[in-house]
Structure formats: C-alpha cells, structure tokens
Design an enzyme around this catalytic site. Structure first.
Site, short mmCIF file in Angstrom:
data_model
loop_
_atom_site.label_atom_id
_atom_site.label_comp_id
_atom_site.label_asym_id
_atom_site.label_seq_id
_atom_site.Cartn_x
_atom_site.Cartn_y
_atom_site.Cartn_z
N ASP A 39 14.81 49.47 -7.57
CA ASP A 39 16.08 49.58 -8.31
C ASP A 39 16.01 48.93 -9.69
O ASP A 39 16.58 49.46 -10.65
CB ASP A 39 17.28 49.05 -7.49
CG ASP A 39 17.21 47.58 -7.13
OD1 ASP A 39 16.14 46.95 -7.30
OD2 ASP A 39 18.24 47.05 -6.65
N HIS A 40 15.30 47.81 -9.82
CA HIS A 40 15.22 47.09 -11.11
C HIS A 40 14.18 46.00 -10.96
O HIS A 40 13.65 45.80 -9.86
CB HIS A 40 16.58 46.50 -11.51
CG HIS A 40 17.22 45.71 -10.42
ND1 HIS A 40 16.80 44.45 -10.07
CD2 HIS A 40 18.21 46.02 -9.54
CE1 HIS A 40 17.53 44.01 -9.05
NE2 HIS A 40 18.39 44.95 -8.69
N THR A 65 21.71 46.61 -9.04
CA THR A 65 21.61 47.64 -8.00
C THR A 65 22.61 48.76 -8.22
O THR A 65 22.29 49.94 -8.08
CB THR A 65 21.88 47.04 -6.60
OG1 THR A 65 21.04 45.92 -6.38
CG2 THR A 65 21.62 48.07 -5.50
N HIS A 107 15.31 39.96 -2.57
CA HIS A 107 16.29 39.66 -3.63
C HIS A 107 16.16 38.20 -4.03
O HIS A 107 15.91 37.34 -3.19
CB HIS A 107 17.71 39.94 -3.11
CG HIS A 107 18.75 39.97 -4.19
ND1 HIS A 107 19.17 38.84 -4.85
CD2 HIS A 107 19.44 41.00 -4.72
CE1 HIS A 107 20.07 39.17 -5.75
NE2 HIS A 107 20.25 40.49 -5.70
C1 GP9 Z 1 24.04 43.44 -2.96
C2 GP9 Z 1 22.72 44.02 -3.35
C3 GP9 Z 1 22.07 43.24 -4.45
O1 GP9 Z 1 24.77 44.21 -2.08
O2 GP9 Z 1 22.79 45.38 -3.58
O3 GP9 Z 1 22.61 43.53 -5.68
P1 GP9 Z 1 21.90 43.13 -7.06
O4 GP9 Z 1 22.12 41.67 -7.28
O5 GP9 Z 1 20.44 43.46 -6.97
O6 GP9 Z 1 22.60 43.99 -8.04
MN MN Z 2 19.18 45.07 -6.74
#
Ligand code: GP9
Ligand code: MN
Length: 418
Positions: free
Chosen positions: A256-257, A82, A197
C-alpha cells in the site's frame, strides 16, 4: 457544470490506450481477491537480511509460472496512507496532496472498480479486522458500492491473536477464507493486512527471523514483521486451496505504501550499502505487485514494466474482461504495449523509462547521478497538469457530470441543479 470537465476529459481521452489483448478476459468470471500488503516495500523481495530470506513465499511467486510479478511498481499515496491506496485502487485517480480524501471527499460521486464488478454480477466486499469507522471506511465503502464490509465484529480475535494494531494476519486471513466459503460466487474481496505496521511489534512465537542490527529499531523490527506477513500469505494460499476457492480465483497483491520513512535513512543506507540520495528515496517508493491466476501460465519471470497504483483498476478490469466501464481515469493497463511508462508520485516526483525527478533534481536512472534538468522539463509539465486535473475532479465533484457506461459528458439539461 459539465463544461468544467471538458479539458479533463480531453486529457484523459488522449492518454487512453488499448489494453493488452493477450491477457484480456483471462480471468473472466473468476473470483477476484485483492490482498493489500501493509507497508510492504519492494526492496524486501528476493533479498536477504544478515543471510536470512525475508519473504520466502513471495519470492517463490516471483518465479511461479502462474504469477506476474512487477519490480517497478510504485505506490502513489500521501497522508491518507492505506486509505489513499484504497482510493486509487477503486478509482484510478490520485488521492489528494494534503489530508485524506476518504475524510475530505467521502460523499463525491465516484465510478469505482467495485461498481463495475457489481454490474458484472459480483458479490463485493472489503475485509479488515479493525473498527469499521477507521479512515471513514464504513461511509466510503458504501459510497464506492461494496455490498458488505467485514470489519472487527465479523472476526473472533482469540487469546494471543492480536498484536501491535490489532488482529494478527494469520488468523485474519484464515477467518476471511471462512467468510468467502459463504459468499455468492463470483465474489470480489479486498483484504487489508495489518501486522506489518509501524511500530512493527510481534510476539516472540511469530518472529521467524532475527532483528536487523542498525541504529533504527523500526527498520530492525520491520524485517521480522514482513517475514510474518509472508508466512500469513503462504497459509492463506493453502486455506484457499483447502476451501476449494483457489482454482476459481485470481489473486492480486500489492504494497500500500512505504513502511520505512526517510527518518531512517542512516539505517537504510547501512542495509542497502549505499547513500540514500533523493533518487534512491524515490526508488524506495516501489512496492511489490503480484497477479496470480491459477493454471494460466501467465508468468515465470520478473516483469520490469513501469507502473503505479493508478494502473490497478484498468489492469484488473482487462484481466476480468470487464467491458462496461468507460469512466474517467488516469491509469493505463500495465500490460498494454501502448503503455506510456510514466509514473507520477502524488508529491510531484516522477519516473520515466530513463529518468527520475526527485528533490528538484533530474536523475539518470541508469547511473543514479544528477543530470540535465532540461531532460525532465517536458515531464514536469505533464506531471503537474495531470495532478491538477485530478484535483479539479475531486474538489469540484466533477464525476457527477460524467456517464461512465457510455463514456461521455452528461448534457447540461439532464444534470440535476443543486
Ligand atoms: C488501519 C490500517 C493502517 O486500519 O489500515 O492504516 P495506515 O496507518 O497504514 O494508513
Ligand atoms: Mn497502510
């Protein structure tokens, strides 16, 4: 000193293009709301899982006349996940190939999207209901110029309002709108969702569709958490309308990914009904991208332009009519006719109009079959060059020697000796 920046600057100037004039300033003076869609890959859009629609609201936006939706937009993140996607948004630079630049180079000089909006009189903020120091965000956001970081203490996480990594997206986005009501206008807010997530857990009442039936629990649950976030976005739009913020805002959303790593290729190949070759893996790095400008009539059908996260900053700046920023950047306005249509992933893979370079193999995009490496050769060189220049900037903290307002190298005698 600034001489280290000469070659980088020449390279960047050679690829700098005129942004799209028809979209220039169409959102001038509006609030900018950027929603980062956690782990959302493009394959879920306009798709079904065992007959169930995965993203009904986002799908409706793909046909909405006020929305541009891109289906060839790639994430360019690495280990910083992220935080890498945030770094790219603000800088139009690539993150690092190893480690997280948010940790390793948090104190560099950067010339950010946020800085440019501050200069335009925006109130700038980031919103994310997690501990402020996660990914070193508190330090980096201050350096990037954010006026305010709304983090966990700015939210009330009620009974049943947290799951998985923390606060659920629906209450998070609702409470974020409450904060927006209090902000000076125009504002820029970057909102980071969280429910979708890994490991993609949900409470029963938030499961709007069934699980998938592969050998991967991760992929099976992923469809449900994506569906939940889709619902959260739908409710967010409604809340913005009720708050009277919607009409004066432009809403940009992007994944984001990836959420599903290559460890789940067996399950993915069951879902996609084809073998996951290195070519397919590269294509799975596409994430959705939306620009929604109420009342603009800018969209209506899917835009197939080839683009990546490095293009976010110049594209957003053109929409908002920001003129003041001439910083060093690798991105290009997505909607410009002059766009190179060349996307480099952080690990050296790349995508052109006709080719994909992945797994040390040159792939024909139309057939998905391996083709002559010679066809990829000139692009391999260019991708390596661009990533190397990027790393020189970050490792050498070279933006210290650049004046982003006038777009030129600082003279030797005005730089501060260390
Ligand atoms: C944590 C969230 C997730 O605050 O942004 O992060 P990631 O694991 O996707 O980098
Ligand atoms: Mn992320």
């Amino acid at each position: 000193d600034s001489s280290e920046l000469v070659d980088v600057n020449n390279y960047v100037e050679a690829k700098s293009i005129e942004p799209a004039s028809d979209l220039h300033g169409i959102a001038e003076g509006k609030n900018l709301i950027v929603v980062k869609l956690e782990s959302t890959q493009n394959f879920v859009i306009n798709n079904e899982m065992n007959g169930e629609v995965i993203t009904p609201f986002l799908n409706s936006l793909t046909e909405d006349e006020d929305t541009i939706y891109l289906d060839n937009f790639y994430h360019q993140t690495e280990q910083g996940k992220t935080s890498d996607s945030e770094f790219i948004l603000d800088n139009s630079l690539y993150p690092l190939g190893r480690g997280a630049v948010f940790f390793t180079h948090s104190g560099n000089e950067y010339h950010t999207l946020t800085d440019s909006l501050n200069k335009e009189g925006y109130f700038t903020s980031a919103m994310h209901a997690n501990n402020k120091s996660f990914w070193n965000r508190d330090i980096v956001y201050e350096n990037f110029g954010y006026d305010r970081f709304y983090s966990l203490p700015d939210y009330t996480v009620g009974e049943g309002e947290a799951v998985n990594w923390g606060m659920k997206d629906i209450p998070f986005l609702q409470q974020s709108v409450e904060h927006m009501k209090e902000m000076e206008k125009p504002f820029y807010s970057k909102l980071i969702t969280l429910t979708n997530h890994h490991p993609f857990y949900l409470d029963e009442e938030d499961k709007f569709i069934d699980e998938y039936d592969s050998n991967s629990g991760t992929l099976n649950r992923y469809f449900q958490t994506v569906r939940y976030t889709d619902e959260a976005i739908k409710e967010f739009f409604t809340s913005l309308k009720e708050a009277g913020i919607y009409e004066d805002s432009v809403i940009v959303m992007y994944g984001d990914h990836y959420g599903i790593s290559e460890n789940h290729n067996v399950a993915m190949s069951q879902y996609m009904d084809k073998e996951i070759t290195p070519f397919e893996s590269a294509q799975l790095q596409r994430v959705p991208f939306f620009v929604h400008v109420p009342g603009s009539g800018i969209g209506g059908e899917t835009n197939h332009s080839l683009a990546g996260q490095v293009d976010l900053k110049p594209t957003i700046q053109n929409l908002l009519g920001v003129e003041s920023d001439k910083s060093i950047q690798f991105g290009q306005d997505i909607f410009s006719e002059e766009n190179d249509n060349f996307v480099i992933l952080r690990d050296g893979r790349f995508i052109t109009e006709d080719l994909v370079w992945a797994g040390e193999t040159c792939w024909d995009k139309e057939t998905g079959e391996a083709t002559d490496t010679e066809l990829c050769a000139p692009f391999i060189e260019r991708a390596n060059e661009e990533l190397a220049y990027n790393d020189e900037i970050i490792y050498g903290d070279l933006l210290r020697f650049y004046d982003p307002e006038n777009g030129r190298l600082l003279e030797e005698d005005v730089t501060i000796e260390e």
